[in-house]
Design an enzyme around this catalytic site. Structure first.
Site, short mmCIF file in Angstrom:
data_model
loop_
_atom_site.label_atom_id
_atom_site.label_comp_id
_atom_site.label_asym_id
_atom_site.label_seq_id
_atom_site.Cartn_x
_atom_site.Cartn_y
_atom_site.Cartn_z
N ASP A 347 121.66 38.34 56.20
CA ASP A 347 121.73 36.99 56.73
C ASP A 347 120.35 36.36 56.60
OD1 ASP A 347 123.40 35.03 58.62
OD2 ASP A 347 121.33 35.09 59.36
N ASN A 355 118.67 23.76 56.05
CA ASN A 355 119.85 22.99 55.70
C ASN A 355 119.94 21.71 56.53
OD1 ASN A 355 122.05 23.15 53.82
ND2 ASN A 355 123.44 23.37 55.56
N HIS A 360 121.92 19.33 52.65
CA HIS A 360 122.72 20.38 52.02
C HIS A 360 122.31 20.63 50.57
CE1 HIS A 360 125.43 20.88 55.41
NE2 HIS A 360 125.53 19.55 55.50
N ASP A 364 121.67 24.24 49.28
CA ASP A 364 122.40 24.86 48.16
C ASP A 364 121.43 25.43 47.13
OD1 ASP A 364 124.79 24.23 49.34
OD2 ASP A 364 125.18 22.46 48.08
N ASP A 390 125.22 31.67 54.64
CA ASP A 390 123.99 32.32 54.17
C ASP A 390 124.08 33.83 54.26
OD1 ASP A 390 124.04 32.36 56.91
OD2 ASP A 390 121.89 32.05 57.18
#
Length: 499
Positions: A347, A355, A360, A364, A390
């Site tokens: 994680d 984010n 976003h 990404d 994630d």
């Protein structure tokens, strides 16, 4: 020059048409008729040749067309010279060689028009089925029923059959072009009209000759002149698309119709005599049907494989997804003697902050960059996947899998991901929490993933790093993950590795 030549060919062909329609052919001096016919043939040949020499677009196709027209013009010129004083042109003669040369050259030119397009194999095969099927129908109903040129013998028989064979292939070429939807406006329309008129003239000529009724003043000669004149004019028309290519549904429908027509003709062969030409064309048509079926099966298999892979790939990173991981684990556990398995669940710490803060799009790009570093760290035989958000996972399997190997990989991953990420002008630093679960006893895929999840959250609660699952962790009360400060770059939290 081109404009003058085009008007000259048009004027000569119209003059010849007026002479025929007014029934002036018998009283017209022979030299006038020769000038009109050879003027149209030579002018059309020169128009096509100049088109091939002056414009690079589809120049190869036009060169083949020019070569075919040249041979036909040369054959006609020879026939005029030989018969000028009333002599009879023998059959076959050098003129027949030149006339017959027109067919393969024009056929190759037509195929060049199709080849210059980026056409899939299935589309070309659909065109071949339509072309050969149409040629079979033409051969059966025109050659076998109307012409039947087999009355001659020896070489003359083969020459007589070569004309309808050439016509059949030209018919097939036109139908293939129509089935493929390869239209380029006025040039295509004039080429199609010119070939169609030429084929009609050839059919009439062969029919009259085979029945002993040929008349130089008949409509046949007019059709020859008009057909070749239209091909010459086509070379200098502006190629504007008049309709899009046929979609797969309509193109396949056309090929199916001609395939069925071919089968019907072969079935009728039990009741009606079919020539070797018709049977041969029908056989080639059915071969194309078989090839088309094979291509369709392979394409369906490829689509099925692509969809299978797509359903097991993460759309953003291209890595395997949760479904692929679970299937891989189930496959390993279904073996009679399952190998040792280790699962590393990761994680990305502070990803949510990145984010939410930068959007976003940056998030990404960060996931894509992290996945690339993970691929550089893992081996080819390891299964690396993104489970969602994630979260990433690595599945290790094999005799060498044990706690030291899994912990060593976790350390390398943490080191690889600890470096700065340069994304859209930003320097971003993240850390990773890794939970490691090694299979023991009868653990299934879900239980293995659950154990790795527990270890991963324990690593996060400890501030990051990696943690190996032990049974005692089942007694630790669940904790809520508290976000830690993120960008701008900050020191990575210390790792904890109770292993």
């Amino acid at each position: 020059m081109i404009g003058v030549l085009r008007w000259l060919v048009l004027g000569l062909s119209l003059s010849f048409a007026v002479m025929h329609l007014a029934r002036l052919y018998p009283v017209t001096p022979q030299w006038v008729t020769a000038v009109l016919i050879l003027g149209v043939y030579g002018g059309a040949t020169l128009l096509v040749l100049l088109r091939a020499l002056r414009h690079p677009v589809r120049a190869v196709a036009w060169r083949w067309m020019a070569a075919g027209l040249f041979c036909y013009t040369a054959g006609t010129t020879y026939s005029w010279i030989h018969t000028w004083n009333g002599a009879i042109l023998p059959f076959p003669s050098p003129s027949d060689i030149l006339w017959l040369s027109f067919y393969p050259l024009a056929y190759i030119g037509s195929l060049e028009f199709l080849r210059e397009r980026d056409t899939p194999r299935r589309t070309l095969l659909d065109g071949a089925i339509a072309g050969l099927g149409g040629a079979t129908v033409f051969s059966a109903f025109v050659v076998d029923l109307l012409i039947d040129p087999a009355g001659t013998g020896g070489l003359a028989n083969y020459v007589a059959l070569a004309y309808p064979l050439g016509d059949s292939l030209l018919v097939g070429t036109l139908l293939a072009r129509a089935a493929l939807g390869s239209w380029t406006g006025a040039p295509s329309a004039l080429i199609m009209a010119g070939f169609s008129t030429f084929i009609a003239a050839d059919t009439g000529y062969i029919y009259q000759v085979s029945h002993g009724s040929y008349d130089p003043g008949s409509i046949v000669n007019l059709l020859y002149v008009l057909g070749l004149a239209m091909i010459g004019q086509a070379a200098w028309q502006h190629p504007t698309p008049v309709r899009p290519a046929l979609d797969d549904h309509h193109r396949l429908g056309a090929s199916v119709i001609f395939a069925w027509a071919t089968l019907v003709i072969l079935l009728l062969g039990n009741r009606v005599r079919l020539s070797a030409l018709t049977v041969g064309l029908a056989g080639l048509s059915l071969i194309m049907v078989v090839l088309r079926t094979m291509v369709s099966i392979r394409e369906l298999e490829a689509v099925s494989r692509a969809r299978h892979l797509e359903a097991r790939r993460d759309a953003l990173t291209g890595l395997a997804n949760r479904r692929a991981v679970m299937e891989h684990l189930d496959g390993l556990l279904d073996r009679p003697d399952p190998p040792p398995i280790a699962l590393l669940l990761m994680d990305l710490n502070r990803f949510k902050f990145v984010n939410d803060t930068y959007g976003h799009q940056v998030g990404d790009r960060l996931l894509e960059a992290a996945s690339e570093r993970l691929q550089q760290t893992t081996r080819a035989e390891d299964v690396l996947a993104r489970l969602g958000g994630d979260e990433f996972v690595v599945v290790l399997a094999g005799p060498q899998v044990a706690e030291p190997a899994a912990a060593g990989l976790a350390t390398r991953i943490r080191e690889r991901l600890s470096g700065l990420f340069h994304i859209e002008g930003l320097d971003i630093e993240i850390d990773v929490s890794i939970g490691i679960a090694l299979r023991s006893g009868d653990d299934d895929a879900n239980l293995l993933l659950q154990h790795a999840d527990i270890a991963m959250y324990e690593a996060k609660r400890a501030g990051g790093g990696h943690m190996i699952f032990h049974r005692r962790l089942l007694d630790v009360p669940p904790s809520i993950d508290t976000p830690t400060p993120a960008v701008p770059p900050s020191p990575s939290p210390a790792s904890s590795s109770p292993a």
